[in-house]
Scaffold this motif. Sequence first.
Motif, PDB file in Angstrom:
ATOM      1  N   LEU A 143       0.837  -1.208   0.000  1.00  0.00           N
ATOM      2  CA  LEU A 143       0.000   0.000   0.000  1.00  0.00           C
ATOM      3  C   LEU A 143       0.870   1.255   0.000  1.00  0.00           C
ATOM      4  O   LEU A 143       0.594   2.219  -0.722  1.00  0.00           O
ATOM      5  N   ASN A 144       1.932   1.237   0.809  1.00  0.00           N
ATOM      6  CA  ASN A 144       2.847   2.383   0.825  1.00  0.00           C
ATOM      7  C   ASN A 144       3.508   2.572  -0.538  1.00  0.00           C
ATOM      8  O   ASN A 144       3.653   3.697  -1.020  1.00  0.00           O
TER       9      ASN A 144
ATOM     10  N   LEU B  82      -8.456   3.368   0.249  1.00  0.00           N
ATOM     11  CA  LEU B  82      -7.625   3.313  -0.950  1.00  0.00           C
ATOM     12  C   LEU B  82      -8.294   4.045  -2.113  1.00  0.00           C
ATOM     13  O   LEU B  82      -7.633   4.775  -2.865  1.00  0.00           O
TER      14      LEU B  82
ATOM     15  N   THR C 264      -6.604  -2.207  -7.200  1.00  0.00           N
ATOM     16  CA  THR C 264      -7.030  -2.070  -5.806  1.00  0.00           C
ATOM     17  C   THR C 264      -7.322  -3.431  -5.192  1.00  0.00           C
ATOM     18  O   THR C 264      -6.979  -3.697  -4.035  1.00  0.00           O
TER      19      THR C 264
ATOM     20  N   LEU D 206      -3.998  -5.015  -4.378  1.00  0.00           N
ATOM     21  CA  LEU D 206      -3.385  -4.356  -3.221  1.00  0.00           C
ATOM     22  C   LEU D 206      -4.046  -4.835  -1.934  1.00  0.00           C
ATOM     23  O   LEU D 206      -3.368  -5.115  -0.937  1.00  0.00           O
TER      24      LEU D 206
ATOM     25  N   ALA E  55      -2.492  -7.008   1.268  1.00  0.00           N
ATOM     26  CA  ALA E  55      -2.613  -6.501   2.639  1.00  0.00           C
ATOM     27  C   ALA E  55      -3.755  -7.168   3.399  1.00  0.00           C
ATOM     28  O   ALA E  55      -4.257  -6.612   4.382  1.00  0.00           O
TER      29      ALA E  55
END
Length: 403
Positions: free
Chosen positions: A62-63, A128, A170, A173, A177
Amino acid sequence: MHRNIVLNKFLKNEQTNKPAAKWGLVLSGGGTKGAYEIGAWKAIRELRIPIRGITGTSIGALNAAMFLCCDLKKIENIYRNIRLSDVLPVEGKIDPNKNIFDPVNLLSLAREYLLQKGLDNRPLRNMLNTHLDIDKIYASDLDLGIVTYNIRSREAFALFKEDIERDKLTDYLLASANFPIYKAQIVNNRQFMDGGLYDNMPFNPLIERRYTHLIVIDINGIGMTRKLENSDKVYLKMVSCSEDLGGTFEFNKDRIERNMKLGYLDTMKAFHRLFGSYYFFRRAAFNDLLVKFDLDTIWGLETAAKIYNIDRYRIYKADEFLAEIEKRHAEAEQKYFLSSAAALRGVDRSDLRRSFAADVSVPSLVQSFTDQPSLRGGPLAKAFPDLANAAMAIIALRNYRKL
């Protein structure tokens, strides 16, 4: 001039005809401890290291995505304002200032998990969708790679952005996570969980793309770490957190702010732009300390500063660091003298011990070592080396002031 010298280390060496280094950044997983990676990214940008690709797992993924599409101030503000409800659908039932796996929260978390049959990640998806600019991510010149894990086939997937359809980024991602407290993330009829189950520190995907120089940010998250491939051909700079960053899901604002600062400071120290054992000094300031004291004494002064709980999340000049130690030591001496006076009067000192037992030990040893220098190498010093070194460093500082 100095910046040009530093930058040239990262570029092509014309004299030796070596190819330009291909720098990559690896971000590990670890929940809200990912704030540390924000500080590290700030340092890397200040150092002007020409990063060409980023891989990440879990919060690292995510970072990494945010680094490609958001300016640094925006990312810092996201972390400063993040709430439990932005990540987990359990607002009001859990103390957000403690790790959700803290015993205080564990019962409520388990109840929510059972009721929902796994927590829903819609709050994180909404976050997000609010902050990520997918077009900017795909327009960026930087490689973006993420890792996730298919729980049914037990396969790991290391995917770069060109491997992923834009409308699925998304989803992937979130798959990377998808910490095990969440329900499985479904993408194209496949169920995915957190990439940390397979590779929480994904440096090998960059090595496979012929990256020659890697910076790995280790936030000490839970997960598996794979063996480094072609280790003899790759330059690897590990940046490891110099203290505990807290819980995986801990939304305490002070903790998050400290972790961002620490990520910056640790990274600058890793690249020899800051110096010190526990505290942080620029080269000129540290050289100033070396003119006054030897390394053992400097280490003892840092130990004393740590015992006195002097703020470490900043960069010190030599004189201000020494002045702060002297101030805190004078305060500790007053407490020590008060405690000693109470003992002479036969007063119960139990309340006094609870109040300042942690910091009166150094003044006590300073007095003992000053009155009886032979004690400095005796059993007491050997039994409590950190306290003894701190006390002897205070004595050295006082002697320096007498010169």
